[in-house]
Design a protein around this motif. Structure first.
Motif, PDB file in Angstrom:
ATOM      1  N   LEU A  77     -88.152  33.150  16.399  1.00  0.00           N
ATOM      2  CA  LEU A  77     -87.115  32.149  16.678  1.00  0.00           C
ATOM      3  C   LEU A  77     -87.651  30.724  16.537  1.00  0.00           C
ATOM      4  O   LEU A  77     -86.987  29.857  15.966  1.00  0.00           O
ATOM      5  CB  LEU A  77     -86.539  32.367  18.079  1.00  0.00           C
ATOM      6  N   ILE A  78     -88.861  30.487  17.033  1.00  0.00           N
ATOM      7  CA  ILE A  78     -89.462  29.151  16.932  1.00  0.00           C
ATOM      8  C   ILE A  78     -89.721  28.801  15.462  1.00  0.00           C
ATOM      9  O   ILE A  78     -89.442  27.685  15.022  1.00  0.00           O
ATOM     10  CB  ILE A  78     -90.758  29.068  17.763  1.00  0.00           C
ATOM     11  N   GLN A  79     -90.235  29.760  14.696  1.00  0.00           N
ATOM     12  CA  GLN A  79     -90.479  29.525  13.274  1.00  0.00           C
ATOM     13  C   GLN A  79     -89.186  29.174  12.554  1.00  0.00           C
ATOM     14  O   GLN A  79     -89.157  28.237  11.743  1.00  0.00           O
ATOM     15  CB  GLN A  79     -91.107  30.763  12.623  1.00  0.00           C
ATOM     16  N   ALA A  80     -88.126  29.902  12.823  1.00  0.00           N
ATOM     17  CA  ALA A  80     -86.835  29.630  12.182  1.00  0.00           C
ATOM     18  C   ALA A  80     -86.348  28.238  12.546  1.00  0.00           C
ATOM     19  O   ALA A  80     -85.878  27.486  11.680  1.00  0.00           O
ATOM     20  CB  ALA A  80     -85.807  30.686  12.586  1.00  0.00           C
ATOM     21  N   PHE A  81     -86.465  27.868  13.813  1.00  0.00           N
ATOM     22  CA  PHE A  81     -86.047  26.544  14.260  1.00  0.00           C
ATOM     23  C   PHE A  81     -86.861  25.466  13.547  1.00  0.00           C
ATOM     24  O   PHE A  81     -86.317  24.460  13.089  1.00  0.00           O
ATOM     25  CB  PHE A  81     -86.189  26.426  15.777  1.00  0.00           C
ATOM     26  N   CYS A  82     -88.169  25.659  13.465  1.00  0.00           N
ATOM     27  CA  CYS A  82     -89.036  24.676  12.805  1.00  0.00           C
ATOM     28  C   CYS A  82     -88.676  24.533  11.330  1.00  0.00           C
ATOM     29  O   CYS A  82     -88.626  23.414  10.808  1.00  0.00           O
ATOM     30  CB  CYS A  82     -90.500  25.063  12.961  1.00  0.00           C
ATOM     31  N   CYS A  83     -88.412  25.632  10.657  1.00  0.00           N
ATOM     32  CA  CYS A  83     -88.030  25.566   9.238  1.00  0.00           C
ATOM     33  C   CYS A  83     -86.703  24.836   9.079  1.00  0.00           C
ATOM     34  O   CYS A  83     -86.554  24.005   8.180  1.00  0.00           O
ATOM     35  CB  CYS A  83     -87.949  26.963   8.647  1.00  0.00           C
ATOM     36  N   ASP A  84     -85.748  25.115   9.951  1.00  0.00           N
ATOM     37  CA  ASP A  84     -84.442  24.454   9.875  1.00  0.00           C
ATOM     38  C   ASP A  84     -84.524  22.962  10.157  1.00  0.00           C
ATOM     39  O   ASP A  84     -83.697  22.193   9.674  1.00  0.00           O
ATOM     40  CB  ASP A  84     -83.453  25.078  10.868  1.00  0.00           C
ATOM     41  N   ASN A  85     -85.501  22.544  10.961  1.00  0.00           N
ATOM     42  CA  ASN A  85     -85.614  21.142  11.364  1.00  0.00           C
ATOM     43  C   ASN A  85     -86.765  20.410  10.682  1.00  0.00           C
ATOM     44  O   ASN A  85     -87.151  19.323  11.112  1.00  0.00           O
ATOM     45  CB  ASN A  85     -85.752  21.044  12.888  1.00  0.00           C
ATOM     46  N   ASP A  86     -87.321  21.015   9.634  1.00  0.00           N
ATOM     47  CA  ASP A  86     -88.380  20.378   8.852  1.00  0.00           C
ATOM     48  C   ASP A  86     -89.599  20.012   9.699  1.00  0.00           C
ATOM     49  O   ASP A  86     -90.157  18.915   9.566  1.00  0.00           O
ATOM     50  CB  ASP A  86     -87.837  19.138   8.145  1.00  0.00           C
TER      51      ASP A  86
END
Length: 161
Positions: A77-86
């Motif tokens: 979940l953290i990885q997905a959030f980081c990818c979505d928020n650059d």
């Protein structure tokens, strides 16, 4: 093994060592400037409230953590959030070395404080001015190079010293 493979391995090893040292310098500098958030839950709360302040997310595991399903779900979940928020993201092994860099206790006993959760560490910008550090640029460029090679979450192994 060919000469190209040997030279390529040496260059890769040196690059990884350089980036590992830069990461350690960055974490120490960020801690001195009070620009670190440590812990999975604390990091998730900060990213929910102020994702624009986060410049790097470090996810740390060791072999014994690989079977922790809850931790792996949090990481996904953290990885997905980081990818979505650059947000640059980096996976590392060597929690013991992270604890040394951050001067955190690694074991619990009756006289020691409870060790912090070092599985997720965020480096943030201070409120007044952007966090400037050559080590941040080094780690950021490593993350960018990795993305160009389709390795979306680069990996480093921190070595004990």
């Amino acid at each position: 093994m060919t000469l190209e493979e040997v030279v390529g391995c040496n260059i890769t090893d040196k690059k990884m060592e350089t980036v590992s040292q830069a990461l350690e310098e960055l974490l120490a500098a960020a801690q001195r400037q009070d620009c670190l958030t440590v812990g999975v839950y604390e990091s998730a709360k900060l990213m929910n409230v102020d994702p624009d302040s986060v410049v790097l997310c470090v996810l740390a595991t060791d072999e014994e953590d690989e079977d922790d399903i809850a931790l792996q779900i949090h990481f996904t979940l953290i990885q997905a959030f980081c990818c979505d928020n650059d947000i640059n993201i980096l996976r590392v092994s060597g929690i013991k070395r992270l604890a040394e860099v951050l001067c955190e206790p690694t074991t619990t006993d009756s006289n020691a404080n409870e060790p912090k959760d070092l599985h997720c560490i965020l480096v943030t910008n201070p409120q007044c001015q952007p966090f400037k550090c050559p080590a941040l640029q080094e780690v950021g460029s490593y993350c960018k190079e990795s993305r160009c090679k389709n390795q979306w979450v680069p990996y480093l192994s921190l070595q004990e010293r």
